[in-house]
Design a protein around this motif. Structure first.
Motif, PDB file in Angstrom:
ATOM      1  N   THR A 187      31.020  40.310  28.896  1.00 38.82           N
ATOM      2  CA  THR A 187      31.572  39.636  27.721  1.00 38.82           C
ATOM      3  C   THR A 187      30.448  39.444  26.699  1.00 38.82           C
ATOM      4  OG1 THR A 187      31.181  37.521  28.840  1.00 38.82           O
ATOM      5  CG2 THR A 187      33.411  38.439  28.967  1.00 38.82           C
ATOM      6  N   PRO A 188      30.785  39.298  25.407  1.00 34.56           N
ATOM      7  CA  PRO A 188      29.736  39.213  24.377  1.00 34.56           C
ATOM      8  C   PRO A 188      28.719  38.104  24.592  1.00 34.56           C
ATOM      9  CG  PRO A 188      31.865  39.618  23.357  1.00 34.56           C
ATOM     10  CD  PRO A 188      32.131  39.357  24.810  1.00 34.56           C
ATOM     11  N   ASP A 189      29.162  36.941  25.113  1.00 33.82           N
ATOM     12  CA  ASP A 189      28.227  35.826  25.266  1.00 33.82           C
ATOM     13  C   ASP A 189      27.217  36.026  26.379  1.00 33.82           C
ATOM     14  OD1 ASP A 189      30.861  35.438  26.641  1.00 33.82           O
ATOM     15  OD2 ASP A 189      29.730  33.879  27.681  1.00 33.82           O
ATOM     16  N   VAL A 190      27.399  37.053  27.221  1.00 32.67           N
ATOM     17  CA  VAL A 190      26.452  37.332  28.299  1.00 32.67           C
ATOM     18  C   VAL A 190      25.287  38.186  27.803  1.00 32.67           C
ATOM     19  CG1 VAL A 190      26.230  38.308  30.627  1.00 32.67           C
ATOM     20  CG2 VAL A 190      28.298  37.099  29.991  1.00 32.67           C
ATOM     21  N   SER A 191      25.373  38.703  26.576  1.00 34.31           N
ATOM     22  CA  SER A 191      24.317  39.525  25.976  1.00 34.31           C
ATOM     23  C   SER A 191      24.066  40.777  26.806  1.00 34.31           C
ATOM     24  CB  SER A 191      23.021  38.718  25.826  1.00 34.31           C
ATOM     25  OG  SER A 191      23.184  37.646  24.937  1.00 34.31           O
ATOM     26  N   LEU A 192      24.968  41.738  26.663  1.00 35.18           N
ATOM     27  CA  LEU A 192      24.867  42.979  27.418  1.00 35.18           C
ATOM     28  C   LEU A 192      23.669  43.813  26.986  1.00 35.18           C
ATOM     29  CD1 LEU A 192      28.637  44.001  27.546  1.00 35.18           C
ATOM     30  CD2 LEU A 192      27.337  42.591  29.122  1.00 35.18           C
ATOM     31  N   SER A 193      23.197  43.628  25.777  1.00 35.94           N
ATOM     32  CA  SER A 193      22.020  44.347  25.308  1.00 35.94           C
ATOM     33  C   SER A 193      21.234  43.451  24.364  1.00 35.94           C
ATOM     34  CB  SER A 193      22.425  45.635  24.586  1.00 35.94           C
ATOM     35  OG  SER A 193      22.955  45.349  23.302  1.00 35.94           O
ATOM     36  N   GLN A 194      20.044  43.909  23.980  1.00 36.62           N
ATOM     37  CA  GLN A 194      19.210  43.125  23.083  1.00 36.62           C
ATOM     38  C   GLN A 194      19.674  43.222  21.632  1.00 36.62           C
ATOM     39  OE1 GLN A 194      15.134  44.260  23.649  1.00 36.62           O
ATOM     40  NE2 GLN A 194      15.152  43.840  25.854  1.00 36.62           N
ATOM     41  N   VAL A 195      20.614  44.121  21.348  1.00 32.66           N
ATOM     42  CA  VAL A 195      21.080  44.317  19.977  1.00 32.66           C
ATOM     43  C   VAL A 195      22.113  43.273  19.586  1.00 32.66           C
ATOM     44  CG1 VAL A 195      22.235  45.907  18.403  1.00 32.66           C
ATOM     45  CG2 VAL A 195      20.575  46.778  20.067  1.00 32.66           C
ATOM     46  N   ASP A 196      23.112  43.071  20.429  1.00 30.50           N
ATOM     47  CA  ASP A 196      24.223  42.172  20.106  1.00 30.50           C
ATOM     48  C   ASP A 196      24.063  40.844  20.832  1.00 30.50           C
ATOM     49  OD1 ASP A 196      25.785  44.094  18.502  1.00 30.50           O
ATOM     50  OD2 ASP A 196      25.925  45.168  20.393  1.00 30.50           O
ATOM     51  N   ARG A 197      23.092  40.068  20.413  1.00 30.89           N
ATOM     52  CA  ARG A 197      22.821  38.783  21.044  1.00 30.89           C
ATOM     53  C   ARG A 197      23.384  37.638  20.201  1.00 30.89           C
ATOM     54  NH1 ARG A 197      19.102  38.282  25.109  1.00 30.89           N
ATOM     55  NH2 ARG A 197      17.947  40.137  25.736  1.00 30.89           N
ATOM     56  N   GLY A 198      23.209  36.435  20.719  1.00 30.21           N
ATOM     57  CA  GLY A 198      23.485  35.246  19.921  1.00 30.21           C
ATOM     58  C   GLY A 198      24.904  34.751  19.952  1.00 30.21           C
ATOM     59  N   TYR A 199      25.747  35.236  20.873  1.00 31.03           N
ATOM     60  CA  TYR A 199      27.115  34.726  20.971  1.00 31.03           C
ATOM     61  C   TYR A 199      27.133  33.462  21.821  1.00 31.03           C
ATOM     62  CZ  TYR A 199      29.346  38.742  18.777  1.00 31.03           C
ATOM     63  OH  TYR A 199      29.745  39.687  17.868  1.00 31.03           O
ATOM     64  N   ARG A 200      27.910  32.511  21.376  1.00 30.29           N
ATOM     65  CA  ARG A 200      28.100  31.263  22.125  1.00 30.29           C
ATOM     66  C   ARG A 200      29.593  31.059  22.357  1.00 30.29           C
ATOM     67  NH1 ARG A 200      23.655  32.248  22.652  1.00 30.29           N
ATOM     68  NH2 ARG A 200      21.774  31.025  22.212  1.00 30.29           N
ATOM     69  N   LEU A 201      29.918  30.518  23.520  1.00 31.81           N
ATOM     70  CA  LEU A 201      31.323  30.358  23.903  1.00 31.81           C
ATOM     71  C   LEU A 201      31.772  28.920  23.731  1.00 31.81           C
ATOM     72  CD1 LEU A 201      33.906  31.564  25.166  1.00 31.81           C
ATOM     73  CD2 LEU A 201      32.991  30.925  27.406  1.00 31.81           C
ATOM     74  N   ASP A 202      32.853  28.739  22.983  1.00 28.71           N
ATOM     75  CA  ASP A 202      33.550  27.457  22.884  1.00 28.71           C
ATOM     76  C   ASP A 202      34.627  27.476  23.967  1.00 28.71           C
ATOM     77  OD1 ASP A 202      35.264  25.353  22.333  1.00 28.71           O
ATOM     78  OD2 ASP A 202      35.185  25.607  20.173  1.00 28.71           O
TER      79      ASP A 202
END
Length: 550
Positions: free
Chosen positions: A288-303
């Motif tokens: 899922t995006p908040d787990v940071s699958l790569s160093q490119v798409d970081r910074g997601y936080r889950l509400d």
């Protein structure tokens, strides 16, 4: 070679995987390589590589029909190949257009050392692949002609993941050997199966409840088969050819069914939208995006309360937003309603917008009052009531029990019917149980009422446990009675509808999550008594239905 030398050579074998990045479907408004297409704001290739890395794969070869330089740059920027990480090599295959072409290129380069995983760049899978590899090797030890083990995910005929022609698999239940394989068109009413295969014995099994994530374990013999058969352009050609020419080629294939594990493929617009919804609903966790699958798409936080996964600098006005992924810099106005949506980076959504099942790529603008469900908006698209340039996507399964209104009167009517069915069922069950608790009605009689309401409202059997659990878990608040007393009374009903099936357990846990969130939402700020109430509530439910901790 002496046995000792063979053992040393075997120890040096590297576990490999091959990712085929063939040409993307022309349905997508995207000209780059398939692996760089964003799914829930994360590149498809990152989902695939994360799955392989978790399985202990040491080296992955990405065979690309186009955009190899872009893929290589993304792999480098994402951190793959760094010390301690899985090695990833992108192989440029200029002039290769099909799956078969890329497999012939793989054979020509002679880069494979032993058994390897084979999958496409649009495969999304959370399954542990090691049992699949072990089963393939055990099969090959038993059957010297076995060359491939195909992995299939279990999915009911109306499951949202089954957006393509349906899988029909005929094989032996004990060994898993595949005897026949077909893809059926949605309107197909007749089957064409060799009678001699069906009559082979009582162990023959016909499976229709499968989806194909395009995942397999192959032996070294597979790439040369493509080189020897230039008419094999797709994986289906390969499967069909092996089955039809088994006596000539002398090869056999087997199937492995993934149980209670997620595996899908986002290779068409319907499957892309369905898989996006699965990511939003976190069926793909930990992918899922908040787990940071790569160093490119970081910074997601889950509400966790509203299940909103968002990056920084996201602004949400006074709006109803749930089950969404939102990229950085995006702005959502007031009086909007968003459900099951993916919003890219730097998007602007004006006031009074109603979206459900929508995917907006970067820098899209949605004008005031726009309403629509199930669509894809390419990058920099401007949407308004009088100018809709989005791509509508036909979905077979309801992605949300409460769909948003649309400008189309036909879609609006269908959505209203769905809302009525579920709302009616929920209200009828709630009325029955409230009355039953007050009048101390026998729970067996209440079960009869629930089943009657289910059939009257045409509620799918696999969703009944969810709605009944929601009603039961909400009754303590509705009746203003202690949860212990109310839930103890309705224990037989919970145990009736939340049986041993893992899907029912998940439904009950989802209802439990909603109930727990409701407890917290009434505490501003949070107080210890509310936390204690929630904890005791969870423990009580676990004891009642005997759910395992895992």
């Amino acid at each position: 070679m002496p046995p000792k030398d063979k053992e040393i050579l075997k120890e040096k074998e590297v576990l490999q995987a091959v990712v085929v990045d063939d040409l993307l479907s022309t349905d997508f408004p995207f000209s780059g390589p398939k692996g760089l297409l964003r799914l829930a704001n994360v590149r498809l290739l990152d989902y695939t590589l994360s799955c392989l890395s978790a399985a202990g794969v040491e080296q992955t070869l990405v065979y690309a029909a186009q955009g190899s330089e872009q893929l290589q740059e993304h792999v480098r920027a994402s951190g793959w190949g760094e010390p301690g990480a899985m090695a990833v090599q992108v192989v440029a295959c200029q002039g290769s257009l099909t799956f078969g072409d890329l497999m012939r290129e793989l054979d020509a380069r002679n880069a494979i050392q032993g058994d390897f995983f084979l999958l496409t760049a649009d495969t999304v899978c959370t399954a542990d692949l090691r049992p699949l590899l072990l089963r393939h090797r055990a099969t090959c030890a038993r059957d010297k002609n076995a060359v491939v083990t195909l992995a299939f995910a279990q999915a009911e005929p109306q499951h949202a993941a089954r957006t393509e022609p349906k899988q029909l698999l005929l094989g032996t239940a004990a060994s898993g050997r595949v005897l026949a394989h077909q893809r059926l068109d949605p309107d197909a009413r007749n089957l064409d199966l060799p009678l001699d295969l069906i009559l082979q014995g009582p162990g023959v099994e016909l499976r229709y409840d499968l989806s194909d994530p395009c995942l397999a374990v192959c032996s070294l013999a597979v790439p040369p088969i493509f080189s020897d058969n230039f008419d094999f352009q797709t994986r289906d050609d390969f499967v069909r050819g092996l089955l039809l020419n088994e006596d000539i080629l002398g090869h056999t294939m087997y199937a492995h069914i993934l149980q209670d594990e997620y595996a899908s493929r986002a290779h068409s617009l319907p499957s892309y939208l369905a898989t996006s919804v699965d990511v939003i609903r976190r069926w793909t966790f930990p992918l899922t995006p908040d787990v940071s699958l790569s160093q490119v798409d970081r910074g997601y936080r889950l509400d966790v309360v509203f299940n909103i996964c968002k990056q920084s600098d996201v602004s949400i006005g006074r709006s109803d937003v749930e089950d969404c992924v939102i990229g950085e810099g995006s702005v959502i106005g007031d009086n909007c309603r968003l459900r099951l949506c993916v919003i890219g980076k730097n998007c602007v959504i004006h006031d009074d917008v109603d979206l459900c099942g929508a995917v907006l790529w970067d820098q899209c603008v949605v004008k005031k009052g726009f309403k629509k469900s199930h669509f894809l908006a390419p990058e920099r698209t401007v949407l308004s009531k009088n100018n809709d340039k989005s791509i509508s996507v036909k979905v077979e399964e309801r992605m949300d029990s409460v769909d948003s209104d649309t400008d189309s009167s036909e879609d609006e009517g269908e959505a209203a019917d769905e809302v009525d069915e579920y709302e009616n069922f929920f209200n009828e069950v709630q009325d029955s149980l409230e009355r039953g608790f007050g009048e101390k009605v026998n729970t067996d009689d209440l079960v009869v009422e629930i089943n009657s309401s289910r059939f009257a409202n045409d509620i799918p059997a696999n969703e009944v446990s969810l709605w009944v659990s929601k009603v039961v878990l909400g009754l303590p608040a509705a009746l203003k009675k202690p949860p212990k007393d109310v839930l103890a009374y309705f224990r037989p009903i919970l145990r009736k509808y939340v049986g041993k099936a893992s899907a029912d357990h998940l439904n009950c846990l989802l209802a439990l999550e909603v109930s727990a969130q409701n407890i917290f939402s009434h505490a501003k700020p949070f107080k210890n008594n509310k936390i204690a109430e929630c904890n005791s509530f969870v423990c009580l439910i676990k004891r009642m239905i005997n759910l395992k901790k895992n």
